[in-house]
Design a protein around this motif. Structure first.
Motif, PDB file in Angstrom:
ATOM      1  N   ARG A 104      11.400   2.572   4.856  1.00  0.00           N
ATOM      2  CA  ARG A 104      11.256   2.497   6.312  1.00  0.00           C
ATOM      3  C   ARG A 104      12.560   2.014   6.924  1.00  0.00           C
ATOM      4  NH1 ARG A 104       6.924   4.465   4.651  1.00  0.00           N
ATOM      5  NH2 ARG A 104       4.855   3.777   5.263  1.00  0.00           N
ATOM      6  N   ARG A 117       6.428   2.328  -5.351  1.00  0.00           N
ATOM      7  CA  ARG A 117       7.575   2.726  -4.532  1.00  0.00           C
ATOM      8  C   ARG A 117       7.663   1.736  -3.384  1.00  0.00           C
ATOM      9  NH1 ARG A 117       6.599   6.778  -1.461  1.00  0.00           N
ATOM     10  NH2 ARG A 117       4.436   7.105  -1.997  1.00  0.00           N
ATOM     11  N   ARG A 123       0.850  -1.208   0.000  1.00  0.00           N
ATOM     12  CA  ARG A 123       0.000   0.000   0.000  1.00  0.00           C
ATOM     13  C   ARG A 123       0.874   1.242   0.000  1.00  0.00           C
ATOM     14  NH1 ARG A 123      -0.276   4.074   2.615  1.00  0.00           N
ATOM     15  NH2 ARG A 123       1.277   3.157   4.010  1.00  0.00           N
ATOM     16  N   ARG A 124       0.580   2.164  -0.889  1.00  0.00           N
ATOM     17  CA  ARG A 124       1.339   3.413  -0.919  1.00  0.00           C
ATOM     18  C   ARG A 124       0.375   4.579  -1.087  1.00  0.00           C
ATOM     19  NH1 ARG A 124       4.686   0.599   0.476  1.00  0.00           N
ATOM     20  NH2 ARG A 124       4.196   1.814   2.284  1.00  0.00           N
ATOM     21  N   SER A 125       0.756   5.749  -0.586  1.00  0.00           N
ATOM     22  CA  SER A 125      -0.066   6.952  -0.774  1.00  0.00           C
ATOM     23  C   SER A 125       0.013   7.397  -2.228  1.00  0.00           C
ATOM     24  CB  SER A 125       0.458   8.074   0.120  1.00  0.00           C
ATOM     25  OG  SER A 125       0.379   7.703   1.477  1.00  0.00           O
ATOM     26  N   LYS A 158      -5.009   8.179  -0.455  1.00  0.00           N
ATOM     27  CA  LYS A 158      -4.024   8.906   0.366  1.00  0.00           C
ATOM     28  C   LYS A 158      -4.710   9.548   1.571  1.00  0.00           C
ATOM     29  CE  LYS A 158      -0.523  12.471   0.144  1.00  0.00           C
ATOM     30  NZ  LYS A 158       0.323  13.187  -0.786  1.00  0.00           N
ATOM     31  N   TRP A 159      -4.068   9.423   2.698  1.00  0.00           N
ATOM     32  CA  TRP A 159      -4.524  10.061   3.943  1.00  0.00           C
ATOM     33  C   TRP A 159      -3.848  11.418   4.009  1.00  0.00           C
ATOM     34  CZ3 TRP A 159      -4.188   6.870   9.124  1.00  0.00           C
ATOM     35  CH2 TRP A 159      -4.524   7.668  10.220  1.00  0.00           C
ATOM     36  N   SER A 160      -4.617  12.460   4.249  1.00  0.00           N
ATOM     37  CA  SER A 160      -4.057  13.792   4.343  1.00  0.00           C
ATOM     38  C   SER A 160      -4.713  14.522   5.511  1.00  0.00           C
ATOM     39  CB  SER A 160      -4.314  14.531   3.025  1.00  0.00           C
ATOM     40  OG  SER A 160      -3.733  15.798   3.079  1.00  0.00           O
ATOM     41  N   THR A 161      -3.935  15.410   6.119  1.00  0.00           N
ATOM     42  CA  THR A 161      -4.508  16.217   7.217  1.00  0.00           C
ATOM     43  C   THR A 161      -4.122  17.684   6.989  1.00  0.00           C
ATOM     44  OG1 THR A 161      -2.617  15.595   8.571  1.00  0.00           O
ATOM     45  CG2 THR A 161      -4.673  14.429   9.008  1.00  0.00           C
ATOM     46  N   GLY A 162      -3.030  18.110   7.588  1.00  0.00           N
ATOM     47  CA  GLY A 162      -2.562  19.490   7.404  1.00  0.00           C
ATOM     48  C   GLY A 162      -3.551  20.505   7.955  1.00  0.00           C
TER      49      GLY A 162
HETATM   50  C1  LIG Z   1      -2.000  11.207  10.203  1.00  0.00           C
HETATM   51  C2  LIG Z   1      -1.455  11.324   8.812  1.00  0.00           C
HETATM   52  C3  LIG Z   1      -1.519  12.534   8.166  1.00  0.00           C
HETATM   53  C4  LIG Z   1      -1.008  12.685   6.871  1.00  0.00           C
HETATM   54  N1  LIG Z   1      -1.106  13.920   6.273  1.00  0.00           N
HETATM   55  C5  LIG Z   1      -0.581  14.092   5.054  1.00  0.00           C
HETATM   56  C6  LIG Z   1      -0.674  15.362   4.421  1.00  0.00           C
HETATM   57  O1  LIG Z   1      -1.235  16.299   4.966  1.00  0.00           O
HETATM   58  N2  LIG Z   1      -0.125  15.495   3.200  1.00  0.00           N
HETATM   59  C7  LIG Z   1       0.509  14.454   2.577  1.00  0.00           C
HETATM   60  O2  LIG Z   1       1.019  14.633   1.469  1.00  0.00           O
HETATM   61  N3  LIG Z   1       0.574  13.225   3.131  1.00  0.00           N
HETATM   62  C8  LIG Z   1       0.040  13.016   4.353  1.00  0.00           C
HETATM   63  N4  LIG Z   1       0.093  11.778   4.935  1.00  0.00           N
HETATM   64  C9  LIG Z   1       0.660  10.641   4.183  1.00  0.00           C
HETATM   65  C10 LIG Z   1       2.116  10.395   4.541  1.00  0.00           C
HETATM   66  O3  LIG Z   1       2.895  11.475   4.067  1.00  0.00           O
HETATM   67  C11 LIG Z   1       2.559   9.065   3.904  1.00  0.00           C
HETATM   68  O4  LIG Z   1       1.868   8.019   4.540  1.00  0.00           O
HETATM   69  C12 LIG Z   1       4.071   8.868   4.044  1.00  0.00           C
HETATM   70  O5  LIG Z   1       4.765   9.716   3.163  1.00  0.00           O
HETATM   71  C13 LIG Z   1       4.506   7.429   3.732  1.00  0.00           C
HETATM   72  O6  LIG Z   1       4.149   7.070   2.415  1.00  0.00           O
HETATM   73  P1  LIG Z   1       3.239   5.790   2.122  1.00  0.00           P
HETATM   74  O7  LIG Z   1       1.861   6.078   2.700  1.00  0.00           O
HETATM   75  O8  LIG Z   1       3.219   5.670   0.636  1.00  0.00           O
HETATM   76  O9  LIG Z   1       3.866   4.603   2.779  1.00  0.00           O
HETATM   77  C14 LIG Z   1      -0.411  11.580   6.215  1.00  0.00           C
HETATM   78  C15 LIG Z   1      -0.360  10.338   6.884  1.00  0.00           C
HETATM   79  C16 LIG Z   1      -0.874  10.219   8.152  1.00  0.00           C
HETATM   80  C17 LIG Z   1      -0.827   8.861   8.851  1.00  0.00           C
END
Ligand SMILES: Cc1cc2nc3c(=O)[nH]c(=O)nc-3n(C[C@H](O)[C@H](O)[C@H](O)COP(=O)(O)O)c2cc1C
Length: 190
Positions: A178, A174, A10-12, A134-138
């Motif tokens: 880790r 990708r 799984r990747r974002s 993709k999980w995003s917050t900000g």
């Molecule tokens: C709580 C949380 C908040 C996140 N917020 C953002 C965000 O605001 N913007 C973003 O580009 N990615 C965000 N991510 C994704 C992470 O950047 C991403 O999981 C990390 O780069 C690892 O990549 P992968 O998910 O492909 O393994 C967030 C992930 C988590 C768990």
């Protein structure tokens, strides 16, 4: 897909192919989200799902709030525009909301953890179904305008914006970047 393989692969995703996954597909992901571990089964989550014009509507609402902010800096118009654009990058946006109860801090913490587990379930279910996410917050997660838009109560919180769509065909896998976990094994015989 084997579960461990799913966890590792799984990747974002930051970009998505065209086309909108059907509503039933998203409903399946949300059902999978609710199988998350959850102390006392409080089921502390709710979900807002935006597709089509609804993403733009939400984007306009946030953009307007950004430029009208009394403390808005000269960067505000650019930030407003990038917020608008960001919300359109996937065909579906799932907002994971924790229903809070700050009178009970222990429960609030556990419920937040459960909502995070639910969000990860959602990401993994999307991956298993061949979708990208993709999980995003900000800043968007705490903006008053976002809280108002989804009628959050004072103790509620936005845990995640999950962008969901079809993967780009040429999306490269990708490998997880880790570092090895810091682990201390104790008491094993071998
Ligand atoms: C709580 C949380 C908040 C996140 N917020 C953002 C965000 O605001 N913007 C973003 O580009 N990615 C965000 N991510 C994704 C992470 O950047 C991403 O999981 C990390 O780069 C690892 O990549 P992968 O998910 O492909 O393994 C967030 C992930 C988590 C768990």
């Amino acid at each position: 897909m084997d579960l461990i393989e799913g966890l590792a692969t799984r990747r974002s995703a930051s970009a998505f192919a065209s086309g909108c996954p059907p509503r039933e597909e998203i409903a399946r992901l949300i059902e999978a989200a609710t199988w998350a571990p959850n102390h006392h089964l409080t089921q502390p989550w709710r979900f807002e799902v935006l597709a089509g014009e609804e993403r733009a509507r939400f984007g306009e609402h946030l953009a307007a709030a950004i430029v009208q902010d009394a403390d808005a800096s000269e960067r505000a118009p650019r930030l407003a525009e990038s917020t608008r654009t960001k919300l359109l990058r996937s065909p579906v946006l799932v907002v994971v909301i924790q229903r809070g109860d700050d009178a009970d801090p222990e429960r609030t913490l556990e419920d937040y953890a459960a909502c995070c587990c639910a969000t990860q379930n959602l990401l993994l279910a999307a991956h298993a179904e061949g979708l990208a996410a993709k999980w995003s917050t900000g800043a968007m997660a705490t903006m008053v305008a976002a809280r108002e838009y989804f009628a959050l109560a004072p103790d509620d919180r936005i845990v995640a914006y999950v962008y969901v769509g079809y993967p780009l065909e040429d999306a490269k896998l990708r490998l997880p970047e880790r570092a090895p976990a810091v682990v201390s094994f104790r008491g094993f015989e071998d």
